[in-house]
Enzyme design. Structure first.
Site, mmCIF file in Angstrom:
data_model
loop_
_atom_site.group_PDB
_atom_site.id
_atom_site.type_symbol
_atom_site.label_atom_id
_atom_site.label_comp_id
_atom_site.label_asym_id
_atom_site.label_seq_id
_atom_site.Cartn_x
_atom_site.Cartn_y
_atom_site.Cartn_z
ATOM 1 N N LYS A 37 -10.751 -0.929 1.795
ATOM 2 C CA LYS A 37 -10.754 -1.562 3.121
ATOM 3 C C LYS A 37 -12.096 -2.196 3.479
ATOM 4 O O LYS A 37 -12.143 -3.086 4.326
ATOM 5 C CB LYS A 37 -10.343 -0.542 4.181
ATOM 6 C CG LYS A 37 -8.901 -0.124 3.995
ATOM 7 C CD LYS A 37 -8.445 0.906 4.988
ATOM 8 C CE LYS A 37 -6.990 1.250 4.775
ATOM 9 N NZ LYS A 37 -6.777 1.957 3.482
HETATM 10 C C1 LIG Z 1 -5.478 2.016 3.035
HETATM 11 C C2 LIG Z 1 -5.278 2.550 1.704
HETATM 12 C C3 LIG Z 1 -4.046 2.436 1.056
HETATM 13 C C4 LIG Z 1 -2.870 1.753 1.696
HETATM 14 O O1 LIG Z 1 -3.086 0.377 1.835
HETATM 15 P P1 LIG Z 1 -2.089 -0.500 2.761
HETATM 16 O O2 LIG Z 1 -2.747 -1.813 2.873
HETATM 17 O O3 LIG Z 1 -2.011 0.239 4.067
HETATM 18 O O4 LIG Z 1 -0.772 -0.529 2.061
HETATM 19 C C5 LIG Z 1 -3.922 2.961 -0.210
HETATM 20 N N1 LIG Z 1 -4.948 3.580 -0.821
HETATM 21 C C6 LIG Z 1 -6.143 3.704 -0.240
HETATM 22 C C7 LIG Z 1 -7.222 4.427 -0.976
HETATM 23 C C8 LIG Z 1 -6.365 3.199 1.033
HETATM 24 O O5 LIG Z 1 -7.566 3.325 1.614
#
Ligand SMILES: *Cc1c(COP(=O)(O)O)cnc(C)c1O
Length: 321
Positions: A37
């Site tokens: 993110k």
């Molecule tokens: C946020 C996150 C996800 C999920 O991603 P989405 O975009 O919500 O589908 C999966 N793995 C990790 C490590 C994350 O931080």
């Protein structure tokens, strides 16, 4: 702004590491909080600051997190003058590492709020407040959640980058991407990259035990689960039983007919599910999306097998206290 956003990342920002002849790891977790993110959030932090400055405005970011979102948002927005962050998280349901990343920030503009419940309870509170338009306007409320289109847009970029680097290295012209999924944000970015013309063969939606999305892509029936039916797993960022971005895929599925999207969500409201089982074959044939579920044991076995075969794990070790 992109230079500033990615200054704390390694050279190249997203390093690719070949695991074997067919598998390459796209290193999206190299930013300040070691969550993918950071890729979108650090960029969003720069864009927000620039826009607020220009408009002489302020913003109170209200968010819900099951772990990575909160940490990445707080690290992207900490110390920013025109922004305050109010982050709701499910008490006792985040990893100790994520808790430490969030709760140890002492910037005056960062506020952590622990909620007794699961992630969906936090998200429902946020949705309720954001739905009160008068309150929202008066308090300058904003969000940086995974439906934020600036995040989706920023994420689209690394699919192109990864495709270009991997095809340089491997001589392929078509690749598939496997994407660990929760709110359907990351994989949606890949889907948009594919719609933009990037030759992606398959997008593989990888779910954990909270596998509403895998269920949907296998059966065509989408049945969100309640907080009580949501398991606390070893991959808490994917412990999501109501995917916030699915509307955007359905919109494409129904030929961009908003009335049919509304119809699907009306069904959901009335009967607890909607049913696109008649369109199921189009998911893979037309859109290239397939899916699967892993268990805790599968994940441990995979991590162990890859490590033993290649000696490779994360490219960056977590900072020590
Ligand atoms: C946020 C996150 C996800 C999920 O991603 P989405 O975009 O919500 O589908 C999966 N793995 C990790 C490590 C994350 O931080």
């Amino acid at each position: 702004m992109t230079d500033a956003a990615y200054a704390d990342f390694p050279d190249g920002v997203v390093p690719l590491r070949a695991i074997d002849d067919d598998l390459t790891l796209v290193g999206l977790s190299e930013g300040p909080t070691l969550a993918f993110k950071d890729m979108a959030m650090q960029f969003l932090g720069q864009v927000l600051e620039y826009t607020l400055e220009r408009n002489d405005a302020v913003l109170n970011i209200l968010g819900a997190t099951s772990g990575d979102t909160g940490s990445a948002a707080e690290h992207a927005l900490r110390g920013k003058e025109r922004v305050a962050v109010f982050m709701l998280s499910p008490q006792g349901r985040m990893s100790a590492f994520q808790r430490a990343q969030m709760f140890s920030l002492d910037d005056a503009n960062v506020h952590n709020i622990a909620v007794e419940g699961v992630f969906d309870d936090c998200q429902n509170l946020v949705k309720k407040l954001a739905g009160d338009l008068d309150f929202k306007r008066a308090q300058h409320l904003g969000a940086v959640n995974s439906i934020n289109l600036a995040r989706i847009t920023a994420q689209t970029v690394y699919y192109f980058w990864a495709w270009l680097r991997a095809t340089d290295a491997g001589g392929w012209t078509e690749l598939s991407f496997t994407v660990p999924s929760g709110n359907f944000g990351n994989i949606l970015s890949g889907f948009f990259a594919k719609q933009m013309g990037l030759p992606i063969r398959r997008l593989v939606l990888a779910a954990n035990e909270n596998n509403v999305l895998d269920e949907f892509f296998r059966t065509g029936i989408y049945r969100p689960r309640s907080a009580a039916q949501t398991l606390a797993t070893s991959s808490p960022s994917m412990d999501i039983s109501k995917a916030s971005n699915l509307e955007r895929f359905i919109f494409e599925l129904v030929g961009r007919d908003p009335a049919r999207v509304v119809g699907a969500w009306d069904d959901l409201e009335a009967q607890g599910y909607f049913d696109f089982s008649a369109e199921r074959e189009r998911f893979v044939e037309e859109f290239g999306i397939v899916s699967g579920t892993s268990t805790h044991a599968d994940r441990l076995a995979t991590i162990r097998a890859v490590y033993e075969a290649t000696g490779k794990s994360s490219t960056r070790t977590p900072p020590t206290a």
